[in-house]
Design a protein around this motif. Structure first.
Motif, PDB file in Angstrom:
ATOM      1  N   PRO A  72       2.257   4.909  -8.788  1.00 51.57           N
ATOM      2  CA  PRO A  72       1.342   5.631  -7.780  1.00 51.57           C
ATOM      3  C   PRO A  72       0.061   5.381  -7.937  1.00 51.57           C
ATOM      4  O   PRO A  72      -0.900   5.348  -7.030  1.00 51.57           O
ATOM      5  N   PHE A  73      -0.398   5.856  -9.359  1.00 54.85           N
ATOM      6  CA  PHE A  73      -1.844   5.793  -9.669  1.00 54.85           C
ATOM      7  C   PHE A  73      -2.409   4.408  -9.292  1.00 54.85           C
ATOM      8  O   PHE A  73      -3.556   4.327  -8.645  1.00 54.85           O
ATOM      9  N   LEU A  74      -1.840   3.356  -9.962  1.00 54.31           N
ATOM     10  CA  LEU A  74      -2.338   1.921  -9.645  1.00 54.31           C
ATOM     11  C   LEU A  74      -2.353   1.647  -8.240  1.00 54.31           C
ATOM     12  O   LEU A  74      -3.318   1.102  -7.769  1.00 54.31           O
ATOM     13  N   GLY A  75      -1.286   2.200  -7.440  1.00 59.95           N
ATOM     14  CA  GLY A  75      -1.306   1.684  -6.063  1.00 59.95           C
ATOM     15  C   GLY A  75      -2.191   2.370  -5.484  1.00 59.95           C
ATOM     16  O   GLY A  75      -2.974   1.952  -4.315  1.00 59.95           O
ATOM     17  N   PHE A 165      -2.329  14.034 -10.239  1.00 56.32           N
ATOM     18  CA  PHE A 165      -3.464  14.472  -9.799  1.00 56.32           C
ATOM     19  C   PHE A 165      -4.561  13.479  -9.369  1.00 56.32           C
ATOM     20  O   PHE A 165      -5.209  13.570  -8.299  1.00 56.32           O
ATOM     21  N   ALA A 166      -4.779  12.462 -10.274  1.00 52.78           N
ATOM     22  CA  ALA A 166      -5.630  11.511  -9.690  1.00 52.78           C
ATOM     23  C   ALA A 166      -5.087  10.494  -8.781  1.00 52.78           C
ATOM     24  O   ALA A 166      -5.966  10.087  -7.685  1.00 52.78           O
ATOM     25  N   SER A 167      -3.925  10.356  -8.719  1.00 51.21           N
ATOM     26  CA  SER A 167      -3.114   9.721  -7.333  1.00 51.21           C
ATOM     27  C   SER A 167      -3.570  10.215  -6.123  1.00 51.21           C
ATOM     28  O   SER A 167      -4.007   9.844  -5.218  1.00 51.21           O
ATOM     29  N   ARG A 168      -3.371  11.353  -6.465  1.00 50.73           N
ATOM     30  CA  ARG A 168      -3.540  12.247  -4.785  1.00 50.73           C
ATOM     31  C   ARG A 168      -5.011  12.363  -4.298  1.00 50.73           C
ATOM     32  O   ARG A 168      -5.516  12.029  -3.343  1.00 50.73           O
TER      33      ARG A 168
END
Length: 431
Positions: A72-75, A165-168
């Motif tokens: 999810p972070f990479l996406g 957290f970073a993904s959000r």
């Protein structure tokens, strides 16, 4: 259960990460008032932060929680990059579509927020006005604060996973940039700085063929506008202008119709976008304020404490400075504030500071309630103990990674994240 709770780390709001974040902003502001102090203190602060973070990363115990959040972070990063690309193309379009002659003649919109700030300049003490004008915090600082908050997961200051957290944050930012682009491309507004396009752009003086047909004949003639409303069709003949220049960009040549390049503006469409360095129309809503609000929202939810109040004061200071310096109209900053708040509230499904272990245990208990009741009737103590262990385990995160996998995954995450951070901060050093 009681022993587990006593060992569980409880972050202390307002200490540690919060103090460091505010200290960073204050030390960086010294470059305007005490450059010598700044040159000594800032490298020392960065050295301490980097060394402390690296040390904590070595002993970080929640890599298993980070693994599911990696994709999810990479996406989210890819989504944000695509949103930035679409925004950059749209910024160039709204600036170029009407031509330089329109930018020369278009007056800024009346802005009561600007009037209010000018009136306050006459009423407030000079020291306070100077404080309002000061470049205390910029886009660069908000990004640094977000990075500090993300890496503070290694200190236990926020809930793991840090990548969640970073993904959000990144996903919310991407959605905000797309909504912003759809908004400013829908209606073209004149810039609060009328000279901007003349300085930054080499676009044609005349309007785009679309504007020649659908806009220019109906700008000021009330009879023409009235007839347009009756016919609901563009009836007027367009003026004759030079043919649009179309460069050879290979498969991307179709973008020329949108970007309106001039001779000598670069051999590729990418170089053209890089030269723009921002738009020269009013872009509803403020992108800088969106970053500020999302950072403040993330900080308030994940960390809290007295530093949240200071961060929101910084947000308001940034808003009035955006208006004061005519980077945006007041409405752009107001809309950015409530859009940022609503967007952050809407993306809690990606990461939340709330403890979900109790909810998982409750769900598991409901699932095994019938079995537990039957075991109690049968006086099967061993089965009751087994069921209760299932309930307790449901609230815990599984640690399934081997030591080698943890080292490999952690190294990749740290390397990629540090690369993204360095690029982001380097590209935003000018604010």
């Amino acid at each position: 259960m009681a022993a587990d709770k006593s060992k569980r780390f409880v972050p202390v709001p307002g200490l540690g990460t919060g103090t460091v974040a505010i200290a960073y902003v204050c030390i960086d502001y010294l470059q305007h008032v005490r450059p010598t102090w700044h040159d000594r203190l800032m490298p020392a602060l960065w050295a301490v932060l980097v060394l402390a973070t690296v040390f904590r990363l070595i002993f970080y115990r929640h890599w298993a929680k980070e693994l599911p959040a990696a994709l999810p972070f990479l996406g989210s990063v890819v989504f944000l990059l695509l949103a930035f690309l679409f925004e950059a193309l749209s910024v160039r379009f709204v600036t170029a579509v009407l031509g330089l002659d329109w930018h020369r003649s278009a007056d800024p919109l009346p802005d009561t927020g600007q009037w209010l700030l000018l009136a306050l300049n006459e009423m407030l003490p000079e020291a306070l006005v100077s404080l309002l004008r000061a470049h205390i915090i910029t886009l660069h600082h908000y990004l640094v604060i977000f990075v500090m908050l993300g890496f503070s997961v290694t200190f236990g200051s926020i809930k793991a996973p840090g990548l969640g957290f970073a993904s959000r944050y990144i996903f919310t930012m991407a959605v905000g940039r797309l909504l912003r682009t759809f908004t400013f491309i829908a209606t073209i507004l004149p810039s609060p700085r009328p000279w901007c396009a003349l300085v930054r752009y080499r676009i044609p003086n005349y309007p785009h063929p679309w504007a020649q047909k659908y806009y220019e004949p109906y700008t000021s003639d009330s009879d023409a506008i009235s007839r347009l409303l009756q016919l609901d069709s563009a009836y007027a003949e367009a003026k004759v202008y030079p043919v649009e220049f179309v460069p050879d960009w290979g498969k991307m040549s179709f973008l020329a119709n949108m970007l309106r390049p001039n001779v000598g503006e670069g051999s590729t469409w990418y170089q053209l976008l890089k030269r723009a360095s921002g738009g020269c129309n009013d872009l509803m809503y403020s992108g800088h304020m969106l970053v500020a609000v999302l950072t403040a929202m993330a900080w308030t939810e994940a960390y809290g404490g007295w530093t949240s109040a200071i961060l929101w004061i910084f947000v308001l200071h940034s808003a009035q400075r955006e208006i004061r310096e005519r980077h945006h109209y007041s409405v752009d900053c107001i809309v950015a504030i409530y859009v940022g708040i609503l967007l952050w509230r809407a993306t809690g499904f990606i990461w939340s500071a709330k403890d979900t272990s109790k909810a998982r245990r409750a769900a598991k208990f409901d699932e095994v309630r019938t079995r537990l009741t039957q075991s109690a009737k049968d006086s099967d103590i061993d089965q009751i103990r087994k069921i209760l262990e299932e309930v307790e385990t449901a609230g815990q995160d599984k640690e399934t990674l081997s030591k080698k996998a943890v080292i490999l995954f952690g190294s990749c995450v740290v390397l990629f994240t540090f690369t993204c951070v360095v690029l982001a901060l380097t590209l935003t050093t000018d604010g």
